[in-house]
Design an enzyme around this catalytic site. Structure first.
Site, PDB file in Angstrom:
ATOM      1  CB  CYS A   1      43.650  31.748  45.802  1.00 14.13           C
ATOM      2  SG  CYS A   1      43.543  32.595  47.396  1.00 14.13           S
TER       3      CYS A   1
ATOM      4  CG  HIS B   1      39.105  32.720  44.166  1.00 10.53           C
ATOM      5  ND1 HIS B   1      39.458  31.404  44.188  1.00 10.53           N
ATOM      6  CD2 HIS B   1      39.703  33.269  45.244  1.00 10.53           C
ATOM      7  CE1 HIS B   1      40.229  31.170  45.229  1.00 10.53           C
ATOM      8  NE2 HIS B   1      40.398  32.288  45.890  1.00 10.53           N
TER       9      HIS B   1
ATOM     10  NE  ARG C   1      40.013  35.006  54.667  1.00  9.99           N
ATOM     11  CZ  ARG C   1      40.882  34.004  54.523  1.00  9.99           C
ATOM     12  NH1 ARG C   1      41.586  33.586  55.544  1.00  9.99           N
ATOM     13  NH2 ARG C   1      41.041  33.425  53.358  1.00  9.99           N
TER      14      ARG C   1
END
Ligand code: GLN
Length: 251
Positions: free
Chosen positions: A93, A194, A127
């Site tokens: 990320c 993640h 997002r």
């Protein structure tokens, strides 16, 4: 054997327990009779291009990224030299974004990148959050899936001809549109996932370890005997099912 691992900026880039990836690498190395010697490389640390077999960079929000970006960019040529010299690397990320040419954050400020991965990243107004399922081919002809969790505002655009980590089956991936997720350069992998990533995808931990061993020995990566891990398989199944039920991009 002892594999030398550099963990970059562990105090700044460690959201969603990205540090857990190191725990999985350690455990799976031990299963094969190897050990990891982990060195933290922070703001005052140095990257020596032949000193490590594997590099790891976790994720972080814009604020943490801004704190380390100039320092990482200054270390960039040594890191590129290491990867071009055959070292393995995993970047997640925020770390993945900064290993490209640069990242323009939500406030318009530009962070310099390392230029290892052929991409640029610009933050969008929304997002991209949720479980993700990818399909990838780490070794030609060998299909694998990767399950993980993404949460990023950055849209990463790969240059033409760049090699993604995989294709998005469910989720957003690099930019929500291209269907690509992550990027690969030699033995380096960058990804938005993640999870932490490796507990759910132990085959990827094994792939990285095999590449690190190849760097250390100068030989081909070893082929490990598969070690069944029911908990990891269950974690993969659950994350993959959640990604499927999430909707988003489908093939
Ligand atoms: N700050 C970056 C973004 O929002 C990276 C976030 C992260 O590492 N999860 O795009």
């Amino acid at each position: 054997m002892k594999l030398r691992v550099a963990h970059l900026y562990p105090d700044y880039l460690n959201i969603y327990a990205d540090r857990g990836n190191i725990a999985v690498l350690t455990q799976r190395a031990e299963l094969r009779g190897h050990s990891l010697e982990i060195e933290s490389v922070g703001l005052s640390g140095e990257i020596r291009s032949s000193a490590h077999d594997l590099y790891y960079v976790g994720g972080g929000q814009d604020r943490e990224q801004a704190l380390i970006a100039p320092d990482l960019a200054a270390k960039g040529s040594a890191l590129i030299e290491a990867v071009l010299g055959g070292a393995a690397l995993l970047a997640v990320c925020g770390g993945y974004q900064l290993l490209g040419r640069g990242y323009r954050g939500r406030d318009g400020s530009t962070m310099p990148g390392v230029g290892l991965f052929p991409h640029e990243t610009v933050a969008g107004s929304t997002r991209m959050i949720g479980d993700v399922l990818l399909e990838c081919e780490p070794v030609p002809g060998e299909r694998r899936t990767v399950a993980g969790f993404e949460n990023h505002a950055g849209r990463t655009l790969l240059d033409g001809g760049a090699v993604p980590l995989g294709r998005v089956i469910h989720g957003h991936g690099n930019d929500g549109e291209s269907g690509f997720e992550g990027c690969r350069v030699q033995r380096a992998i960058g990804t938005y996932l993640h999870g932490p990533l490796l507990p759910r995808n132990p085959w990827l931990a094994d792939w990285l370890l095999a590449q690190a061993i190849a760097h250390a020995t100068g030989e081909d990566p070893p082929v490990f005997v598969e070690v069944p891990d029911e908990l990891a398989e269950e974690a993969h199944r659950v994350a993959a099912a959640r990604a499927k039920s999430r909707g988003g991009r489908r093939r």
